[in-house]
Design a protein around this motif. Structure first.
Motif, PDB file in Angstrom:
ATOM      1  N   UNK A 100       0.828  -1.208   0.000  1.00 43.65           N
ATOM      2  CA  UNK A 100       0.000   0.000   0.000  1.00 43.65           C
ATOM      3  C   UNK A 100       0.861   1.255   0.000  1.00 43.65           C
ATOM      4  N   UNK A 101       1.898   1.275   0.843  1.00 44.05           N
ATOM      5  CA  UNK A 101       2.794   2.432   0.888  1.00 44.05           C
ATOM      6  C   UNK A 101       3.519   2.622  -0.434  1.00 44.05           C
ATOM      7  N   UNK A 102       3.957   1.533  -1.025  1.00 43.63           N
ATOM      8  CA  UNK A 102       4.665   1.620  -2.304  1.00 43.63           C
ATOM      9  C   UNK A 102       3.766   2.213  -3.385  1.00 43.63           C
ATOM     10  N   UNK A 277      12.575   1.995   7.443  1.00 47.04           N
ATOM     11  CA  UNK A 277      12.711   1.024   6.352  1.00 47.04           C
ATOM     12  C   UNK A 277      12.505   1.744   5.036  1.00 47.04           C
ATOM     13  N   UNK A 278      13.385   1.484   4.081  1.00 42.25           N
ATOM     14  CA  UNK A 278      13.148   1.941   2.715  1.00 42.25           C
ATOM     15  C   UNK A 278      12.038   1.079   2.117  1.00 42.25           C
ATOM     16  N   UNK A 279      11.002   1.713   1.623  1.00 37.00           N
ATOM     17  CA  UNK A 279       9.901   0.983   0.990  1.00 37.00           C
ATOM     18  C   UNK A 279      10.196   0.725  -0.476  1.00 37.00           C
ATOM     19  N   UNK A 283      13.323   4.398  -5.978  1.00 32.22           N
ATOM     20  CA  UNK A 283      12.861   5.771  -5.829  1.00 32.22           C
ATOM     21  C   UNK A 283      13.687   6.524  -4.795  1.00 32.22           C
ATOM     22  N   UNK A 284      14.020   5.855  -3.701  1.00 34.47           N
ATOM     23  CA  UNK A 284      14.756   6.535  -2.646  1.00 34.47           C
ATOM     24  C   UNK A 284      16.191   6.846  -3.075  1.00 34.47           C
TER      25      UNK A 284
END
Length: 390
Positions: A100-102, A277-279, A283-284
């Protein structure tokens, strides 16, 4: 199992589970207020045959990374009934909320762990710690005369927020606060505020505090320069006839107060705090500013991430002379990588909480010597902090 957002009429189901899991009971008036503020769309539940078995809250935040705001999904209130534990309900909820976050573009996720090893399994890692001080009156900082003055009882959120942002932007992982957060999660009716103003009338620092059992309890101490720090401490020290000491909590780990005290032998505690945590690694990494260097370089990194498969695997990592990155998925086996680590380790590397060389010494990052030197070279030094809780 059905995983879905709760409906507004399911407030009591959610609250009953929270009260049981976290061992508290809201008085009826506070429960009614909580019901009015209940945002059902933020609460995700795992249901079996219509019964709520487990739940968590997903909060939409922004946090400072390298002075820029990054979308972050904050997880809170993770709970399950005792008879449903160790059945994988929370694991499925966490995997679902990562997806969902992604999809929502939240490239990071934070949480406050009830048990650090539990969340490490799912890719979250400790990214910051805080100091806690206990200072008897006799060891307070010296009172000094500074140009400027302290005004007590300032509740102008615009002033406080401006000072907070200018202080918080120095760190990776600090929360961007909105008006609702200030009113309901930072300020409270029992707390006091004091703001330091320069000789020109410019606000340059503030303190949030209360007096409890003859002790100054300092919840937040923000200053933009040494004059503001000294002015605020002189104001606090003027309470010496009213209190026996002061306690400070959520102090950034790089704080130098003990060194600056006349006698630095005070009670101190360092406490591992939030996990991050990197999701979405691509992108990050591609939004990050790396150190400038003389030539464009690249390495292949293997990322292990069982719960966010879009991150798992081999990546070609290129950093340009200007510090911009490209992060491209490639095919191949793990042994083709120049560097290897799990997603939690990559997170704390990028935040600056730990350096590549020290993590390599303990096997948290593996790779050939040249690739490890490259990683050490490109990631800038940084400090992490968080002054909030959820």
């Amino acid at each position: 199992m059905d995983i879905r957002q709760l409906h507004s009429e399911e407030f009591d189901l959610s609250m009953d589970l929270s009260e049981y899991a976290f061992q508290y009971k809201l008085p009826s008036e506070k429960r009614a207020n909580a019901k009015e503020r209940f945002k059902a769309e933020r609460v995700w539940g795992a249901f079996e045959e219509g019964t709520l078995e487990a739940k968590l809250t997903l909060l939409p935040f922004e946090v400072y990374i390298q002075g820029r705001l990054v979308p972050m999904g904050g997880l809170a209130g993770v709970a399950t009934w005792p008879e449903n534990r160790r059945q994988g309900h929370v694991a499925k909820l966490l995997a679902h909320t990562l997806q969902t976050m992604n999809e929502a573009g939240q490239t990071l996720s934070f949480l406050h762990p009830f048990l650090i090893p539990f969340y490490r399994k799912f890719g979250w890692e400790v990214y910051c710690e805080y100091k806690k001080y206990s200072i008897p009156v006799a060891k307070f900082p010296k009172k000094v005369e500074v140009e400027g003055k302290v005004r007590r009882g300032v509740i102008d959120i615009e002033v406080l927020d401006n000072l907070y942002n200018r202080f918080a932007v120095r760190y990776n992982g600090t929360l961007k606060r909105d008006l609702d957060w200030w009113e309901n999660s930072v300020l409270d009716d029992e707390g006091q505020t004091a703001v330091f103003y320069s000789q020109l009338g410019e606000p340059e620092g503030y303190v949030l505090y209360k007096i409890e059992n003859r002790e100054l309890v300092i919840d937040e101490f923000v200053f933009l320069n040494e004059q503001a720090r000294q002015g605020l401490w002189t104001f606090l020290a003027n309470h010496d006839s009213m209190v026996t000491g002061a306690s400070l909590k959520l102090v950034p780990s790089d704080d130098m107060l003990p060194f600056l005290l006349p006698d630095p032998r005070i009670e101190q505690e360092n406490y591992p705090y939030f996990m991050a945590r990197i999701v979405n690694a691509k992108a990050f990494v591609e939004s990050y500013s790396f150190k400038r260097h003389n030539s464009q370089k690249k390495q292949v990194i293997y990322i292990e991430d069982k719960y966010a498969p879009w991150n798992d695997g081999l990546w070609e990592w290129t950093v340009s002379e200007k510090g911009a990155a490209a992060f491209l998925r490639i095919e191949g086996e793990r042994d083709a990588a120049d560097l290897s680590c799990d997603i939690g380790t990559l997170t704390i590397l990028m935040f600056g909480y730990k350096r590549p060389a020290e993590l390599a010494r303990y096997g948290r990052v593996t790779g050939n010597p040249r690739a490890l030197e490259w990683l050490e070279e490109i990631i800038p030094q940084a400090e992490t902090a968080l002054f909030d809780h959820f």
